[in-house]
Design a protein around this motif. Structure first.
Motif, PDB file in Angstrom:
ATOM      1  N   ALA B  96      59.444  54.747  76.755  1.00  0.00           N
ATOM      2  CA  ALA B  96      59.877  55.624  77.520  1.00  0.00           C
ATOM      3  C   ALA B  96      60.283  57.130  77.006  1.00  0.00           C
ATOM      4  O   ALA B  96      59.761  58.126  77.660  1.00  0.00           O
ATOM      5  N   VAL B  97      60.924  57.224  75.884  1.00  0.00           N
ATOM      6  CA  VAL B  97      60.911  58.380  74.949  1.00  0.00           C
ATOM      7  C   VAL B  97      59.500  59.103  74.787  1.00  0.00           C
ATOM      8  O   VAL B  97      59.262  60.198  74.929  1.00  0.00           O
ATOM      9  N   GLU B  98      58.246  58.064  74.285  1.00  0.00           N
ATOM     10  CA  GLU B  98      57.221  58.744  73.961  1.00  0.00           C
ATOM     11  C   GLU B  98      56.387  59.296  75.284  1.00  0.00           C
ATOM     12  O   GLU B  98      56.003  60.377  75.126  1.00  0.00           O
ATOM     13  N   PHE B  99      56.600  58.622  76.407  1.00  0.00           N
ATOM     14  CA  PHE B  99      56.093  59.075  77.713  1.00  0.00           C
ATOM     15  C   PHE B  99      56.697  60.572  77.829  1.00  0.00           C
ATOM     16  O   PHE B  99      56.089  61.587  78.099  1.00  0.00           O
ATOM     17  N   THR B 103      54.660  64.012  77.665  1.00  0.00           N
ATOM     18  CA  THR B 103      54.631  65.101  79.088  1.00  0.00           C
ATOM     19  C   THR B 103      55.441  66.256  78.943  1.00  0.00           C
ATOM     20  O   THR B 103      54.970  67.396  79.615  1.00  0.00           O
ATOM     21  N   PHE B 104      56.463  66.286  78.414  1.00  0.00           N
ATOM     22  CA  PHE B 104      57.334  67.435  78.425  1.00  0.00           C
ATOM     23  C   PHE B 104      56.652  68.407  77.345  1.00  0.00           C
ATOM     24  O   PHE B 104      56.461  69.745  77.694  1.00  0.00           O
ATOM     25  N   LEU B 105      56.184  67.992  76.303  1.00  0.00           N
ATOM     26  CA  LEU B 105      55.440  68.874  75.334  1.00  0.00           C
ATOM     27  C   LEU B 105      53.988  69.382  76.067  1.00  0.00           C
ATOM     28  O   LEU B 105      53.663  70.631  75.606  1.00  0.00           O
ATOM     29  N   GLN B 106      53.629  68.533  76.729  1.00  0.00           N
ATOM     30  CA  GLN B 106      52.013  68.907  77.296  1.00  0.00           C
ATOM     31  C   GLN B 106      52.424  70.207  78.294  1.00  0.00           C
ATOM     32  O   GLN B 106      51.792  71.140  78.477  1.00  0.00           O
ATOM     33  N   THR B 107      53.522  69.690  79.048  1.00  0.00           N
ATOM     34  CA  THR B 107      53.788  70.860  80.000  1.00  0.00           C
ATOM     35  C   THR B 107      54.250  72.238  79.523  1.00  0.00           C
ATOM     36  O   THR B 107      53.880  73.171  79.799  1.00  0.00           O
ATOM     37  N   ILE B 111      49.151  71.901  75.879  1.00  0.00           N
ATOM     38  CA  ILE B 111      47.952  71.365  75.050  1.00  0.00           C
ATOM     39  C   ILE B 111      47.534  70.271  75.545  1.00  0.00           C
ATOM     40  O   ILE B 111      48.325  69.361  76.105  1.00  0.00           O
ATOM     41  N   ASP B 112      46.347  69.900  75.700  1.00  0.00           N
ATOM     42  CA  ASP B 112      45.667  68.733  75.992  1.00  0.00           C
ATOM     43  C   ASP B 112      46.014  67.466  75.195  1.00  0.00           C
ATOM     44  O   ASP B 112      45.442  67.710  74.067  1.00  0.00           O
ATOM     45  N   LEU B 128      56.855  63.710  65.371  1.00  0.00           N
ATOM     46  CA  LEU B 128      58.176  64.047  64.523  1.00  0.00           C
ATOM     47  C   LEU B 128      59.327  64.075  65.615  1.00  0.00           C
ATOM     48  O   LEU B 128      60.361  63.870  65.721  1.00  0.00           O
ATOM     49  N   SER B 129      59.083  64.987  66.543  1.00  0.00           N
ATOM     50  CA  SER B 129      60.097  65.125  67.732  1.00  0.00           C
ATOM     51  C   SER B 129      60.410  63.796  68.431  1.00  0.00           C
ATOM     52  O   SER B 129      61.482  63.795  68.892  1.00  0.00           O
TER      53      SER B 129
END
Lengths: 287, 152
Positions: B96-99, B103-107, B111-112, B128-129
């Motif tokens: 869940a954290v990975e998802f 998605t947060f960093l992508q938004t 970056i694709d 790392l985040s």
């Protein structure tokens, strides 16, 4: 082997949460064709079927949890009744044991033709039996037994007790346990406060009344250090006039009364501690 | 070959270690760092090869979960029911954290995510985040569960 429904439910719902996250991540990865095998379509179907099955079983698990909860509630009430029956039996046995002694005294007084002494003795004995077993009729059997047993304890400690029951309580099964806990804590608190006082000061007064809306429970006992504490302090967690790490009773009472939407007032004047508890009738009758 | 070893060392090992740290946080158990690192290393190596062999995300997670439960049972000396609960919950929370992280960093960056496979430093930064978030979550869970067990 008996299945532990709670453990099964925990495991079941955790697996479900894993499946949900798995589905979420898998769909996300599918968008980028990452880590998707050539059998992905089949895998998705199996995955979907698995989630459907888990959702169906969730209904069964929820139903079992509900039934088990009901059963636990029933057992809690049965356990309470059993405890009260044991207490009632103890009181009965004590009176039965005393009866032989009393009959011996009565026979002795009769033989000696001391009729006045016999009359006094019988009046005194009847008064004791009356107070302990016959006069306590609150309308809730469990509370009757509780008060009777507390009267026995109080008497054994040489404490005088006066009680006035001017209400017939109607209480739902759900709230009996709460009412017993409230009464037990308030009475224990009073007993503890007076048991170490000098003999003439040892007195507890219990009153159960009612008005249009509430049942009102009043317990009064002497307290020599009334000026040292504010009434609010008595309801704080861990507060005790004995200063030895006790003081949970009235805090528990306050919590239960708040849950029943009632009120609790404490007055400390003229070396007396008076606790007044008001519980709305409709809350106590609520199923 | 060197790239594979770097991937195991830099991604799979820390991933395994935080998953077991999270699992043990659920039980508010005293942390034995050596055991956690040992479990994390075995899990990291095995998870890497499972991912390579299965090629399917769903199958990969199923196998990884079973492996985590087995490792908790035999290396953590924990009752099987607790292992199953802690193992499944930690993998579930980690995913869940990975998802959320991706998605947060992508938004945020636009970056694709497919570029992560090619750009090692970017992948490391995103990873790392995620690890940082899981560690913070573990601390919160550990604090909450330890307090509850002390109260009871």
């Amino acid at each position: 082997m008996r299945i532990n429904i709670y453990k099964t439910a925990i495991l079941f719902f955790i697996i479900q949460s894993l499946l949900i996250v798995l589905l979420l991540n898998n769909n996300y990865m599918d968008r980028f064709s990452f880590l998707q095998s050539f059998r992905s379509a089949w895998a998705d179907s199996v995955f979907g079927l698995l989630i459907l099955l888990f959702n169906l079983v969730a209904i069964v698990v929820a139903r079992y949890l509900y039934i088990t909860g009901e059963e636990a509630e029933r057992l809690k009430n049965a356990s309470l009744k059993h405890a009260h029956m044991v207490e009632q039996h103890r009181i009965y046995r004590q009176h039965h044991h005393d009866l032989k002694n009393h009959l011996t005294v009565i026979m002795g007084l009769l033989n000696l033709e001391k009729y006045n002494n016999l009359k006094d003795y019988l009046e005194s004995y009847l008064h004791t039996v009356d107070d302990a077993l016959l006069k306590v009729h609150t309308g809730v059997g469990e509370v009757d037994i509780l008060i009777s047993s507390k009267i026995e304890i109080v008497r054994s400690k040489g404490i005088r007790i006066g009680f006035n029951i001017a209400a017939r309580i109607e209480c739902s099964k759900k709230n009996i346990l709460n009412l017993v806990i409230i009464m037990a804590n308030v009475l224990d608190n009073a007993i503890e406060a007076v048991q170490d006082l000098d003999q003439p000061l040892r007195k507890i007064s219990i009153s159960i009344e009612q008005d249009q809306l509430d049942y009102i429970f009043i317990v009064i006992n002497p307290l020599l250090s009334t000026g040292l504490f504010t009434p609010e302090q008595f309801l704080l967690e861990g507060f005790s006039t004995k200063h030895d790490g006790r003081g949970q009773g009235l805090f528990i009472v306050k919590g239960l009364i708040e849950r029943l939407e009632g009120s609790v007032y404490i007055e400390t004047r003229n070396d007396q501690f008076k606790i007044t508890i008001e519980i709305p009738k409709h809350k106590l009758q609520e199923e | 070959m060197g790239e594979k070893i770097a991937e195991i060392l830099l991604f799979s090992f820390p991933e395994g270690i935080v998953i077991f740290y999270l699992a043990l946080s659920f039980m508010a158990k005293k942390i034995n760092l050596i055991r956690i690192v040992a479990m994390g290393i075995i899990f990291g190596i095995a998870a890497y090869f499972i991912r390579e062999t299965t090629g399917s995300f769903v199958l990969n997670i199923f196998c990884a979960t079973i492996l985590a439960i087995i490792l908790l049972k035999y290396l953590g000396s924990i009752p099987i029911f607790d292992c199953a609960i802690a193992g499944i919950m930690s993998i579930s929370l980690y995913l869940a954290v990975e998802f959320l992280n991706v998605t947060f960093l992508q938004t945020l960056t636009g970056i694709d995510p497919t570029r992560l496979q090619e750009n090692f430093s970017l992948r490391m930064l995103w990873f790392l985040s995620q690890i940082f978030m899981v560690i913070i979550l573990s601390f919160i869970i550990r604090y909450f569960f330890s307090r509850r067990s002390t109260e009871s």
